[in-house]
Enzyme design. Structure first.
Site, short mmCIF file in Angstrom:
data_model
loop_
_atom_site.label_atom_id
_atom_site.label_comp_id
_atom_site.label_asym_id
_atom_site.label_seq_id
_atom_site.Cartn_x
_atom_site.Cartn_y
_atom_site.Cartn_z
N GLN A 122 -5.25 -9.24 -2.25
CA GLN A 122 -5.36 -8.26 -1.15
C GLN A 122 -6.82 -7.92 -0.84
OE1 GLN A 122 -3.35 -7.89 -3.78
NE2 GLN A 122 -1.38 -7.00 -3.23
N ASP A 155 -0.98 4.13 -6.71
CA ASP A 155 0.41 4.02 -6.28
C ASP A 155 1.25 5.19 -6.77
OD1 ASP A 155 -0.73 1.11 -6.37
OD2 ASP A 155 0.92 1.15 -4.93
N ASN A 159 -1.87 1.96 -10.68
CA ASN A 159 -2.48 1.32 -9.52
C ASN A 159 -2.45 -0.20 -9.74
OD1 ASN A 159 -3.80 1.54 -6.94
ND2 ASN A 159 -5.71 0.95 -7.92
N GLY A 209 0.86 -1.18 0.00
CA GLY A 209 0.00 0.00 0.00
C GLY A 209 0.89 1.23 0.00
N ARG A 264 10.80 -1.15 -4.02
CA ARG A 264 9.69 -1.27 -4.98
C ARG A 264 9.66 -0.01 -5.84
NH1 ARG A 264 4.15 -3.71 -3.28
NH2 ARG A 264 4.23 -4.25 -5.49
#
Lengths: 352, 352
Positions: A196, A237, A247, A47, A89
């Site tokens: 998720q 994101d 995203n 997240g 990431r």
């Protein structure tokens, strides 16, 4: 309960291991920036806002662990740690945003020496985490007006307390509407490959007492086309300066289905997720993760694919701004044209 | 090897239990129309043409098992059996189409008595199964011209030998192009919830030596938007007179993504899948299946959703004709306007 916290005793970063939910709620302690980077990479925490806060704590930890005797040496160690954390990431911009914010703060204390810098890093990481919750609450207030009593909404991935320090972005909006007494039903996209939605969002909705049903990602278009959905809510994101969004994989097709069925599609993002250095979505790097995440699933105890199968696993996709009805941010709801609306919003946050 | 065959010795219907693939290749024997209906309902066999052939054999089996002493009594028993079989699954029209074809044939032999009717049912079921393979081969020839050497294509669900008596519809087109020496790479939609792509299509492509990678259904839009896909191929469970199609859940969002990225979207269907009695897709009944199909999945040995979670599980969605670039049928490639093209094609098959 916060997703990620600072433990001043050890010192260490403590977080919920989200890979074990919904079966087990386990806390893990991370003792070094490298461990923090690994936890981010392996998605013990995920997240965009949660990753940002975690990286901030990771850098504060680097300050504590560094044996530097002067500010220059410490600065050098911080740069190395920031580099390790930054690479964990690539897509979510909050990671870089948080690291840059802490580095900038530490830099202001270089004259005061390493101890002041170390202290400043901890304080700034704490402030960033506290602000995240406050920002989520504000987004919730702005966004809740977009949900009416009795609405069914579709939600993709997890954008709740677990995706942030606490409360949530898109799920925070849904929570706020629920707290206002509105009856809401959530169709929860399971969100392959990491599930998720089924694992984390369903677990959160259970806690909040919000009505929900899990659906396969494939089924979202069906429910949209039957006129059963009032709105679609997602996080992001990274948002480019023109409003294109990176995203969770599947967002693009979900947004297409919302548009085709005239259902509003909302992206709920703190301004820290907006990256003005990126002009459009095409420039956002998309992480391709280990294919075993796709294949590592069992149906009635049996593998879902033949032995030796290969897979591809892009973790995000790009949804063009034309498919986004509005952004919900902590400074208000932004509507097209986005380049202008986003520029104004970013200016507003900087003058605050 | 055929997906479903008639065993004259017992008599019984023998089929591959597709629920156990790709782990095990197991044949099951079905001894009554009720068992055949159950196998269809529980998806031991699936795929519109395979369901059609299986139901035909089921009705032939009813003829063999009936103790009727005269044609009227047998006709009565056949009607009961056809009713049981017809209700096994509502969306794929091939089931009804096959039963109606066999009933009509048996009716022509009423004057000749029950033994002639019984024999005719077996022969007609065999003919229908043989024709299915021949029709698939012809669709393969018509459709292979739509694939170029070096193409990457996306395929949804399973439309191969396992979805038919043998060879396949959409996958049959890909096989034919491969047999013609074209290099093809298939991005296999895993196809939640039942994972027919990952389980069955990947297994078939392995057998044929065709290059493939499995992707989550969510990832199709990503690969389409990156310009990496030349075409999308799907089958259909029912096509309305106007070209709207009911197909495996997720098809609608896949078709939207293909259109948004200017990639051709092809539906490969025998004319037996076209239902002229249905004017548009809205009238096609969509089966909603047991929610445990969504929740019955494990990730690293753990359930994917909290205990007590509810789910929704529509098995099909409707893709409007405006998203379909062309249909590939055994009488050729049909292009818009579809109402006219489909009417012409159906006329052609009836005069043959």
């Amino acid at each position: 309960m916060r997703t990620v916290t600072w433990d001043p005793e050890i010192p260490s970063v403590r977080m919920i291991d989200q890979r074990l939910l919904p079966e087990e709620l386990v806390l893990i302690e991370l003792w070094s920036p490298q461990e923090v980077a690994d936890a981010i990479r392996q998605m013990a925490v995920r997240g965009a806002p949660a990753i940002g806060a975690t990286a901030a704590y990771g850098l504060a930890l680097a300050g504590q662990l560094s044996r530097a005797h002067n500010a220059q040496e410490l600065w050098h160690d911080l740069e190395i740690a920031a580099d390790i954390l930054r690479k964990a990431r690539p897509t979510a911009v909050n990671l870089s945003w948080a690291l840059d914010r802490l580095l900038k703060k530490a830099h202001t204390a270089i004259e005061e020496g390493p101890q002041a810098m170390r202290q400043m890093l901890i304080e700034e990481a704490q402030r960033l985490a506290d602000e995240d919750i406050e920002i989520n609450r504000r987004m919730g207030q702005h966004g809740a007006s977009l949900i009416n009593d009795g609405d069914t909404v579709i939600h993709h991935c997890n954008t709740g307390a677990l995706a942030t320090v606490d409360f949530g972005t898109a799920l925070g909006v849904i929570r706020t509407a629920h707290e206002q007494g509105k009856q809401i039903h959530v169709l929860v996209d399971e969100t392959r490959p990491r599930l998720q939605g089924a694992r984390l969002t369903a677990w959160e909705l259970d806690q909040y007492g919000i009505s929900y049903e899990i659906i396969t990602d494939n089924a979202a278009g069906y429910f949209l086309s039957r006129g059963q959905v009032a709105a679609v809510f997602v996080g992001a994101d990274r948002v480019a300066a023109n409003g294109d969004i990176a995203n969770k994989i599947g967002t693009y097709m979900l947004a297409l289905a919302a548009q085709d069925t005239d259902v509003p599609f909302y992206s709920v993002v703190p301004t820290s997720t907006i990256d003005l250095s990126i002009s459009s979505g095409e420039e956002i790097p998309v992480e391709e993760r280990d294919p075993t995440e796709v294949l590592d699933l069992k149906l009635k105890g049996k593998p879902i694919a033949p032995k030796g199968s290969h897979a591809r696993n892009p973790a995000f996709d790009i949804t063009p701004n034309r498919l986004v009805t509005a952004f919900v941010t902590e400074v208000g709801v932004l509507r097209p044209p986005y380049r202008e609306a986003i520029a104004r919003a970013m200016k507003e946050t900087q003058t605050k």
